[in-house]
Design a protein around this motif. Sequence first.
Motif, PDB file in Angstrom:
ATOM      1  N   UNK A 107       5.273  13.632  -6.351  1.00  0.00           N
ATOM      2  CA  UNK A 107       4.826  14.043  -7.680  1.00  0.00           C
ATOM      3  C   UNK A 107       5.052  12.875  -8.636  1.00  0.00           C
ATOM      4  N   UNK A 108       4.246  12.831  -9.709  1.00  0.00           N
ATOM      5  CA  UNK A 108       4.323  11.690 -10.606  1.00  0.00           C
ATOM      6  C   UNK A 108       4.391  12.069 -12.069  1.00  0.00           C
ATOM      7  N   UNK A 109       4.637  11.061 -12.911  1.00  0.00           N
ATOM      8  CA  UNK A 109       4.782  11.336 -14.340  1.00  0.00           C
ATOM      9  C   UNK A 109       3.490  11.085 -15.103  1.00  0.00           C
ATOM     10  N   UNK A 110       3.559  11.260 -16.418  1.00  0.00           N
ATOM     11  CA  UNK A 110       2.401  11.171 -17.290  1.00  0.00           C
ATOM     12  C   UNK A 110       1.954   9.742 -17.559  1.00  0.00           C
ATOM     13  N   UNK A 111       2.758   8.767 -17.187  1.00  0.00           N
ATOM     14  CA  UNK A 111       2.396   7.358 -17.400  1.00  0.00           C
ATOM     15  C   UNK A 111       1.679   6.762 -16.206  1.00  0.00           C
ATOM     16  N   UNK A 112       1.320   7.609 -15.262  1.00  0.00           N
ATOM     17  CA  UNK A 112       0.575   7.170 -14.085  1.00  0.00           C
ATOM     18  C   UNK A 112      -0.757   7.906 -14.005  1.00  0.00           C
ATOM     19  N   UNK A 113      -1.779   7.175 -13.620  1.00  0.00           N
ATOM     20  CA  UNK A 113      -3.055   7.785 -13.315  1.00  0.00           C
ATOM     21  C   UNK A 113      -3.230   7.803 -11.807  1.00  0.00           C
ATOM     22  N   UNK A 114      -3.510   8.963 -11.242  1.00  0.00           N
ATOM     23  CA  UNK A 114      -3.728   9.069  -9.800  1.00  0.00           C
ATOM     24  C   UNK A 114      -5.226   9.091  -9.529  1.00  0.00           C
ATOM     25  N   UNK A 115      -5.658   8.275  -8.594  1.00  0.00           N
ATOM     26  CA  UNK A 115      -7.070   8.195  -8.213  1.00  0.00           C
ATOM     27  C   UNK A 115      -7.168   8.726  -6.796  1.00  0.00           C
ATOM     28  N   UNK A 116      -7.670   9.947  -6.688  1.00  0.00           N
ATOM     29  CA  UNK A 116      -7.680  10.643  -5.406  1.00  0.00           C
ATOM     30  C   UNK A 116      -9.107  11.010  -5.013  1.00  0.00           C
ATOM     31  N   UNK A 117      -9.264  11.354  -3.741  1.00  0.00           N
ATOM     32  CA  UNK A 117     -10.558  11.849  -3.224  1.00  0.00           C
ATOM     33  C   UNK A 117     -11.682  10.843  -3.439  1.00  0.00           C
ATOM     34  N   UNK A 118     -11.374   9.569  -3.316  1.00  0.00           N
ATOM     35  CA  UNK A 118     -12.415   8.533  -3.439  1.00  0.00           C
ATOM     36  C   UNK A 118     -13.404   8.682  -2.293  1.00  0.00           C
ATOM     37  N   UNK A 119     -14.671   8.569  -2.593  1.00  0.00           N
ATOM     38  CA  UNK A 119     -15.713   8.816  -1.597  1.00  0.00           C
ATOM     39  C   UNK A 119     -15.861   7.675  -0.590  1.00  0.00           C
ATOM     40  N   UNK A 120     -15.208   6.537  -0.853  1.00  0.00           N
ATOM     41  CA  UNK A 120     -15.287   5.409   0.062  1.00  0.00           C
ATOM     42  C   UNK A 120     -13.950   5.136   0.739  1.00  0.00           C
TER      43      UNK A 120
END
Length: 449
Positions: A107-120
């Motif tokens: 789990x992560x905090x609000x100062x991180x952006x998670x980039x998930x489910x990338x189609x490539x």
Amino acid sequence: MSGAIIDFFPQTNHLKGNYVRLGLVSRIFSGGTPDKGNLDYWEGGDIPWIGSGEVNQGIVQNPTAHITRQAVERSATKLFPKDSLIMALAGQGKTKGTVARMGIDAYGNQSLGCISDYSGESRFLYWWLTSLYREIRNLSSQETRDGLNQSMLGQIPVPLFDLATQRQIADFLDRETARIDLLIEKKQRLVALLAERQVEALEAAVLGGANVQRGNGGEWLSDLAQGWRFIPLKHFVSSKGGATPSKDRDDFWVGEIPWVSPKDMKVDVIEDVPDHVSEAAVKGSALSLIPEGAVLIVVRGMILARYVPVCRLGCEGTINQDMKALISDNRVASSEYLQLMLQGFSSVLMTFVEEAAHGTKKLRSDQLFNMKFPVPPLDVQAGIIRNYLAMRDHNKSLQEKTNSSIDHLKEYRSALITAAVTGQIDVTTYAKSGTPDRHLDAIQEEMGA
């Protein structure tokens, strides 16, 4: 795509094909921080949780902390799944805009952006975003800690390479950057080793064969070399203190006399400093003029938590109240040797550091002046100085060449990443052509390191 956003990314001009916004080919979200004041969220927790600083791991394997199931259910934190990417939306120094791969579920905090489910291929996306580091940082103000947001990340352009090509590029960069990183690591170890050996050589030179028992006021267990003597510092060194003239007196701060404070103690010899005082300040305050050649030592301040700064004054000047000026009897020890001697005994001096008022640190001056130092004859002192300075200059030259080589390797690494992810090089043939080897060999030969 918005022209205002795309203008931030000149890499798109070199793409062999089209591009699409990241937000259209992935899911972007942020997390949260459970209430630090609620111990039920943290004590006994076994669920990994990360903060923005963990992006510097490259591949995140070690969490910042662990939280409880209750924290997950009652806070805004979200799961950043393994193999997704994370980017620091905030952070000081180089953290903001840095991207990393998730090597674990956390789990992560609000100062991180998670980039998930990338189609490539997510590994390709990692390298692509790495190549855009400077441009991504520039999407927000450099002074703003929370400058990046999910909307900005969603606007980042991503090449529309087919999946096979993305994997080929990712495989190539995984392999080639690992080679470069290994070289950089070896060179960084060499720089550190040179520094360690220099410290060890100085310690050995000023000990005169004595085996010091640290922390007991300066008792040695073995005999000194012939001609050396144990002499308390107070028997051949006098001292002067310092002060800070009134800041309300403008005429005190318009002179030409250097006023040294601990922040200036980063060189071996101080020739000048940013702050100067007037003769009126010397006459109208507790300041004393310190003669050229005096050895300066910090006796109060948080810097003492790490080491005891020692340097020599290359001109007449003054000091503040957190320092002492040591004036050597040149019949016993030259000022140059006194400086080296104290630097060589830095680890022993650290045993005299203790807590002062308001949580700061102080060096027990009484223990310092009562300590017996091994002092050689003047001609031996001159030889020690000469040999040490020659070794130091040699090491400095090697360190400069090695650091320059490291910089060149980092530049080549960055250029290689950009060329690969934009399709400017054919990664299926580039390595086989021997080009990477020739680049690395050229850097080695050019720097002589």
